[in-house]
Design a protein around this motif. Structure first.
Motif, PDB file in Angstrom:
ATOM      1  N   THR A  82       0.850  -1.195   0.000  1.00  0.00           N
ATOM      2  CA  THR A  82       0.000   0.000   0.000  1.00  0.00           C
ATOM      3  C   THR A  82       0.881   1.239   0.000  1.00  0.00           C
ATOM      4  OG1 THR A  82      -0.107   0.110   2.413  1.00  0.00           O
ATOM      5  CG2 THR A  82      -1.815  -1.183   1.302  1.00  0.00           C
ATOM      6  N   PHE A  83       0.262   2.390  -0.253  1.00  0.00           N
ATOM      7  CA  PHE A  83       0.969   3.666  -0.266  1.00  0.00           C
ATOM      8  C   PHE A  83      -0.026   4.749   0.100  1.00  0.00           C
ATOM      9  CE2 PHE A  83       1.979   7.560  -2.680  1.00  0.00           C
ATOM     10  CZ  PHE A  83       3.227   7.864  -2.131  1.00  0.00           C
ATOM     11  N   ALA A  84       0.397   5.708   0.901  1.00  0.00           N
ATOM     12  CA  ALA A  84      -0.497   6.799   1.291  1.00  0.00           C
ATOM     13  C   ALA A  84       0.308   8.081   1.512  1.00  0.00           C
ATOM     14  CB  ALA A  84      -1.271   6.444   2.565  1.00  0.00           C
ATOM     15  N   ILE A  85      -0.326   9.195   1.300  1.00  0.00           N
ATOM     16  CA  ILE A  85       0.253  10.510   1.580  1.00  0.00           C
ATOM     17  C   ILE A  85      -0.733  11.270   2.451  1.00  0.00           C
ATOM     18  CG2 ILE A  85       0.980  12.722   0.609  1.00  0.00           C
ATOM     19  CD1 ILE A  85       1.832  11.274  -1.906  1.00  0.00           C
ATOM     20  N   ASP A  86      -0.240  11.869   3.504  1.00  0.00           N
ATOM     21  CA  ASP A  86      -1.097  12.669   4.385  1.00  0.00           C
ATOM     22  C   ASP A  86      -0.383  13.985   4.684  1.00  0.00           C
ATOM     23  OD1 ASP A  86      -3.089  13.444   6.196  1.00  0.00           O
ATOM     24  OD2 ASP A  86      -1.947  12.634   7.876  1.00  0.00           O
ATOM     25  N   GLY A  87      -1.032  15.087   4.450  1.00  0.00           N
ATOM     26  CA  GLY A  87      -0.414  16.385   4.694  1.00  0.00           C
ATOM     27  C   GLY A  87      -1.461  17.486   4.753  1.00  0.00           C
ATOM     28  N   GLU A  88      -1.017  18.698   4.959  1.00  0.00           N
ATOM     29  CA  GLU A  88      -1.914  19.848   5.015  1.00  0.00           C
ATOM     30  C   GLU A  88      -1.409  20.942   4.087  1.00  0.00           C
ATOM     31  OE1 GLU A  88      -2.512  21.237   8.968  1.00  0.00           O
ATOM     32  OE2 GLU A  88      -3.591  19.429   9.619  1.00  0.00           O
ATOM     33  N   VAL A 118      -8.002   9.915  -4.210  1.00  0.00           N
ATOM     34  CA  VAL A 118      -7.360  11.181  -3.861  1.00  0.00           C
ATOM     35  C   VAL A 118      -8.412  12.057  -3.206  1.00  0.00           C
ATOM     36  CG1 VAL A 118      -6.133  13.204  -4.700  1.00  0.00           C
ATOM     37  CG2 VAL A 118      -5.761  10.986  -5.796  1.00  0.00           C
TER      38      VAL A 118
END
Length: 209
Positions: free
Chosen positions: A137-143, A184
């Protein structure tokens, strides 16, 4: 012990939502007996045993060992996971279905997608654990802070174009590939005073159960 377990069974979900049992699951991140738990949650051992049996029956706690003390056998248990999520499968008949509508700007569609992700990831994690395999799996979390609503709209448009370009570049339409889900999302961040809306129930309040 899993990092996160996704609960699909409605009865198990109901059992986990009891405030006392939630507290017991929290305490059983480390193995413990009914006697040890009774001191921590402020309840009689017999009542703790009652809740432990319910949690064990639904597969939320597991036996670690049995210790013999004289004529008494002490059972040591632990939670099956450090954290739990309830899957939309537990509310199957009223669970949101992303296929009902597809509106990129709908908060409800985003929520339906998130629910589907919890459901699918729960099944994938369980399957990978049973097969003793790692799950890719792959994920990106940011603001990101936008100066104006127009900037936010422009960012969303550029992001969509970039993702579409990458999909066209890497998508393999023939046989022999493994299909992956791509989601997304962009949504406002919660304000600081709304970050934690849950509170731990003190032991004295739990005694009324």
């Amino acid at each position: 012990m899993l990092d996160i377990e996704v609960i699909e069974d409605p009865a198990a979900a109901e059992a986990s939502l009891d405030p006392i049992r939630t507290r017991i699951l929290q305490e059983l991140a480390e193995p413990g007996s009914a006697t040890q738990l009774a001191a921590k949650v402020g309840l009689p051992r017999q009542k703790v045993n009652y809740h432990l049996k319910a949690l064990e029956r639904h597969g939320l706690v597991e036996l670690v060992e049995e210790r013999r003390k004289g004529n008494v056998t002490e059972r040591v248990l632990r939670a099956t996971a450090a954290s739990y999520l309830i899957s939309p499968v537990a509310l199957q008949s009223v669970a949101p279905d992303p296929r009902r509508f597809a509106d990129r700007f709908s908060a409800f569609w985003l929520l339906a997608l998130a629910g589907r992700m919890v459901q699918e990831m729960g099944k994938l994690i369980a399957g990978a654990a049973a097969a003793r395999q790692k799950l890719a799996t792959f994920a990106i979390d940011g603001e990101i802070t936008f100066r104006t609503a127009a900037d936010r709209a422009a960012f969303a448009e550029d992001l969509g174009v970039a993702v579409t370009r990458l999909v066209d570049q890497y998508h393999h339409g023939g046989a022999g590939g493994r299909k992956h889900r791509l989601v997304v999302a962009l949504h406002p961040a919660l304000k600081p005073d709304a970050q934690d809306s849950t509170k731990t129930i003190p032991a004295k309040e739990q005694d009324n159960d």
